[in-house]
Design an enzyme around this catalytic site. Sequence first.
Site, PDB file in Angstrom:
ATOM      1  N   HIS A   7      26.399  69.596  25.965  1.00  0.00           N
ATOM      2  CA  HIS A   7      25.403  70.170  27.092  1.00  0.00           C
ATOM      3  C   HIS A   7      26.040  70.014  28.401  1.00  0.00           C
ATOM      4  O   HIS A   7      26.417  68.693  28.801  1.00  0.00           O
ATOM      5  CB  HIS A   7      24.062  69.506  26.800  1.00  0.00           C
ATOM      6  CG  HIS A   7      23.722  69.840  25.263  1.00  0.00           C
ATOM      7  ND1 HIS A   7      23.857  68.869  24.312  1.00  0.00           N
ATOM      8  CD2 HIS A   7      22.944  70.940  24.617  1.00  0.00           C
ATOM      9  CE1 HIS A   7      23.392  69.461  23.144  1.00  0.00           C
ATOM     10  NE2 HIS A   7      22.908  70.487  23.571  1.00  0.00           N
TER      11      HIS A   7
ATOM     12  N   ASP B 199      30.156  65.820  27.160  1.00  0.00           N
ATOM     13  CA  ASP B 199      29.045  66.158  26.171  1.00  0.00           C
ATOM     14  C   ASP B 199      28.916  67.610  25.969  1.00  0.00           C
ATOM     15  O   ASP B 199      29.282  68.218  26.858  1.00  0.00           O
ATOM     16  CB  ASP B 199      27.596  65.486  26.727  1.00  0.00           C
ATOM     17  CG  ASP B 199      26.518  65.732  25.922  1.00  0.00           C
ATOM     18  OD1 ASP B 199      25.899  64.595  25.352  1.00  0.00           O
ATOM     19  OD2 ASP B 199      25.724  66.920  25.820  1.00  0.00           O
TER      20      ASP B 199
ATOM     21  N   ASP C   4      28.595  65.332  21.020  1.00  0.00           N
ATOM     22  CA  ASP C   4      28.002  66.774  20.356  1.00  0.00           C
ATOM     23  C   ASP C   4      28.777  67.797  20.245  1.00  0.00           C
ATOM     24  O   ASP C   4      28.498  69.001  19.685  1.00  0.00           O
ATOM     25  CB  ASP C   4      26.451  66.830  20.712  1.00  0.00           C
ATOM     26  CG  ASP C   4      26.387  66.692  22.317  1.00  0.00           C
ATOM     27  OD1 ASP C   4      27.577  66.489  22.951  1.00  0.00           O
ATOM     28  OD2 ASP C   4      25.190  66.606  22.746  1.00  0.00           O
TER      29      ASP C   4
ATOM     30  N   HIS D 149      20.746  64.696  31.475  1.00  0.00           N
ATOM     31  CA  HIS D 149      19.747  65.718  31.656  1.00  0.00           C
ATOM     32  C   HIS D 149      18.792  65.449  33.036  1.00  0.00           C
ATOM     33  O   HIS D 149      18.230  66.237  33.329  1.00  0.00           O
ATOM     34  CB  HIS D 149      19.128  66.191  30.541  1.00  0.00           C
ATOM     35  CG  HIS D 149      20.106  67.136  29.493  1.00  0.00           C
ATOM     36  ND1 HIS D 149      20.961  68.102  29.863  1.00  0.00           N
ATOM     37  CD2 HIS D 149      20.462  66.698  28.406  1.00  0.00           C
ATOM     38  CE1 HIS D 149      21.647  68.258  28.972  1.00  0.00           C
ATOM     39  NE2 HIS D 149      21.374  67.629  27.797  1.00  0.00           N
TER      40      HIS D 149
HETATM   41 ZN    ZN Z   1      24.317  66.760  24.382  1.00  0.00          ZN
END
Ligand code: ZN
Length: 308
Positions: free
Chosen positions: A164, A162, A245, A125
């Site tokens: 996200h 991931d 995740d 991120h």
């Molecule tokens: Zn994540």
Amino acid sequence: MTTRLYTHPIYLEHLMPAGHPERPDRLRAIERALDDEPFEALDRVEAPEGDEQTILLVHPEPFVEDIRLRVPEEGLVRIDGDTVVSPNSWRAAITAIGAANAAVDDVFTGKADNVFVASRPPGHHAEKTTAMGFCLFNNAAIAARYAQRRHGAERVAIVDWDVHHGNGTQDIFWNDPSVLYCSTHQMPLFPGTGAKSETGAGNIVNAPLAPDTGSDLFREAFRSRVLPALDNFAPDLIIISAGFDAHHRDPLAEINLTEADFDWATGQLMDRAARHSSNRLVSLLEGGYDLHGLAFSVAAHVTRLMKG
Ligand SMILES: [Zn+2]
């Protein structure tokens, strides 16, 4: 296959407030999972401290200095609502970068066929000038640039499974056709980026997944979007932003993968690494917040890396 594992006790010293999902216990769960007999053949190496100059391959100096200055002598400091630093966070972050770059050295010098880095803080991120989403510096992006600078890699692919979207990695390589960024992720979900229409210079491949997606649609997205992009790009190195995740037990998202899916996806990327990259594959831990789901998934991932 020679598979190397990097980790370091300093990663446990990057502290979080009570109840924060990105906590040191994540690495303890991974350590326990890999402490089992099938993993005896892993080449375990303590992560080296990174060269701070390599951060500048991706992040401008004023931003790096700002993060350094925010690291407190005691207690915790919030960089944003969910990104926190504690007294040892700088050393943890530098050592996460050190391990990622050492992993790149290993696969280019033949010390290992592939490498898994179990580190904190995660990185995907972190944008050029913004730390966010539990991430300070973008480990995968720095490793990709390092591979280009140190080892003459012309094309590096980063595959991010991931749950996200890796907004940071996309931001960093948005206009750079020498790096392919492919991501499967839940949408809508934090951080909100990652639509199919976001394609950069043709080097960004986003495969958003609706909440409640399971194995079949995940594998279909991988087969129809990620793998063809890799074959077309023919990378010299594949880096995995390995978050776990998207596991069905994870509390932060609603994708329903099992460890068998991470085993499968790992095998697919190893196949592409064999075809295009002389097996060179570096896997960097990102998210994964259910300790059992994380432990099972990492065990499946590393087992596949070792088996080939
Ligand atoms: Zn994540």
